[in-house]
Design a protein around this motif. Structure first.
Motif, short mmCIF file in Angstrom:
data_model
loop_
_atom_site.label_atom_id
_atom_site.label_comp_id
_atom_site.label_asym_id
_atom_site.label_seq_id
_atom_site.Cartn_x
_atom_site.Cartn_y
_atom_site.Cartn_z
N LEU A 152 0.85 -1.06 -0.07
CA LEU A 152 0.17 0.16 -0.01
C LEU A 152 1.02 1.20 -0.04
O LEU A 152 0.53 2.22 -0.67
N ILE A 153 1.79 1.26 0.86
CA ILE A 153 2.85 2.39 0.83
C ILE A 153 3.22 2.64 -0.60
O ILE A 153 3.49 3.98 -1.22
N LYS A 154 3.86 1.53 -1.31
CA LYS A 154 4.35 1.55 -2.61
C LYS A 154 3.66 2.08 -3.59
O LYS A 154 3.95 2.97 -4.54
N ASN A 155 2.28 1.80 -3.32
CA ASN A 155 1.18 2.27 -4.41
C ASN A 155 0.43 3.85 -3.88
O ASN A 155 -0.48 4.04 -4.16
N ASN A 156 1.30 4.48 -2.95
CA ASN A 156 0.83 5.59 -2.48
C ASN A 156 -0.61 5.56 -1.87
O ASN A 156 -1.28 6.61 -1.88
N HIS A 157 -0.95 4.69 -1.18
CA HIS A 157 -2.34 4.84 -0.64
C HIS A 157 -2.52 5.72 0.49
O HIS A 157 -3.43 5.92 0.74
N PHE A 158 -1.10 5.95 1.19
CA PHE A 158 -1.02 6.84 2.23
C PHE A 158 -0.52 8.01 2.05
O PHE A 158 0.42 8.27 1.06
N GLN A 159 -1.18 9.23 2.60
CA GLN A 159 -0.60 10.65 2.55
C GLN A 159 0.76 10.57 2.87
O GLN A 159 1.10 9.92 4.07
N PRO A 160 1.72 11.46 2.36
CA PRO A 160 2.85 11.43 3.05
C PRO A 160 2.54 12.01 4.42
O PRO A 160 1.86 12.90 4.67
N LYS A 161 3.69 11.78 5.40
CA LYS A 161 3.66 12.23 6.81
C LYS A 161 2.69 10.96 7.69
O LYS A 161 2.63 11.54 8.78
N THR A 162 2.18 10.32 7.01
CA THR A 162 1.26 9.49 7.79
C THR A 162 2.06 8.63 8.76
O THR A 162 3.17 8.08 8.46
N LYS A 163 1.50 8.53 9.87
CA LYS A 163 2.33 7.51 11.01
C LYS A 163 1.42 6.39 11.31
O LYS A 163 0.36 6.28 11.67
N ILE A 164 2.13 5.08 10.77
CA ILE A 164 1.41 3.78 10.89
C ILE A 164 2.02 3.21 12.15
O ILE A 164 3.10 3.08 12.10
#
Ligand SMILES: *Cc1c(COP(=O)(O)O)cnc(C)c1O
Length: 301
Positions: free
Chosen positions: A261-273
């Motif tokens: 999901l990260i690779k495919n830009n599923h999350f906004q930059p600066k997201t804390k997982i």
């Protein structure tokens, strides 16, 4: 005792400006791994309060819950009975490291066919088991019930309120429900089912009191305990680079999904997982035996 979240540093995370931390619930107890410890906690109290002498539960050949129940039973003075899916195992269960571990901690098994196993919640079936084994405290498959969810509500801690997204692997969904119930309204909870399971939504809704969650349904790798060589390579590579071991049934599929999901830009930059490491490492030995038979790569330990 609090266990600190472990920050993961990988080039892809820096590139996408995502922070990923892993809650090492796998380190909580050597035998009662991760979420199974949480799920048993209040059930053991209840069984004691009811003055029960035995715990009876259900599971398959790799079940972390079976191992955890056997060990917890030994620790707390309960007899344990495991109803195991697959009567073909009755002759050669000693070749199965998971079942052997449970037996060494005192668990008695009854092997049942896959058809019979489907009756696991059925009253007549449970009554027949009472006739056979005497009274027992019944823990459902995977240990999921209201008290288990209550235990899983303790996974998230005070300091975890800063994370935007909480990720967790899903089997029965009990652990996810606990996390949903204790997450902050600002946090989104993402479940990664380890099996093909549209049915899971319903099950989770039975226990989850909030709406701030979703499931990522594309990372089951063909079904429960099904793996591919791509998954095994991913697990080994992640272990090499982060020194965090993952199992192939639950946590490996979840972390694979998160990274994808990260690779495919599923999350906004600066997201804390925050990803919950629910444990399951005892299952690697048995999984490796099976991988070897299939001439697939094995999980490095
Ligand atoms: C059992 C288990 C899960 C799934 O927990 P549920 O509450 O059944 O969804 C996830 N990870 C590991 C390692 C487990 O053993």
């Amino acid at each position: 005792m609090p266990i600190e979240n472990q920050n993961v540093t990988l080039p892809i995370l820096a590139k996408k400006q995502i922070s990923l931390a892993i809650k090492r619930e796998d380190l909580r107890h050597p035998q009662i791994s991760g979420n199974k410890y949480r799920k048993l906690k209040y059930n053991l109290e209840e069984a004691k309060a009811k003055k029960e002498h035995s715990l009876l539960t259900f599971g398959g050949a790799f079940s972390n819950h079976i191992v955890a129940t056997a060990y917890a039973g030994k620790l707390h003075g309960f007899k344990t009975i495991g109803i195991i899916r697959g009567d073909e195992l009755s002759d050669n269960w000693k070749a199965n490291p998971t079942l052997l571990r449970a037996a060494k901690n005192g668990m008695q098994f009854k092997f049942v066919s896959r058809d019979d196993y489907r009756n696991k919640e059925n009253h007549d079936f449970l009554n027949r088991l009472k006739a056979e084994f005497g009274n027992f405290y019944h823990l459902p498959e995977g240990g999921t019930n209201t008290l288990a969810v209550k235990g899983c509500e303790e996974i998230l801690e005070y300091g975890d309120a800063d994370f935007d997204i909480i990720c967790c692997s899903v089997g029965t969904g009990g652990t996810l429900a606990g996390i949903i119930n204790s997450a902050k309204p600002s946090q989104e909870v993402l479940g990664f089912p380890a099996l093909k399971g549209e049915f899971l939504m319903e099950d989770i809704r039975k226990f989850a009191v909030r709406e701030n969650w979703g499931l990522q349904l594309d990372y089951h790798f063909g079904g429960y305990a099904k793996v591919t060589s791509a998954l095994i390579h991913f697990i080994n590579d992640f272990h090499d680079k982060t020194h965090i071991p993952l199992d192939a049934i639950y946590t490996g599929k979840m972390i694979f999904g998160i990274m994808d999901l990260i690779k495919n830009n599923h999350f906004q930059p600066k997201t804390k997982i925050l990803a919950i490491h629910t444990g399951g490492l005892q299952g690697i030995e048995g999984m490796n035996l099976r991988l070897k038979m299939k001439n697939l790569p094995e999980i490095h330990v």
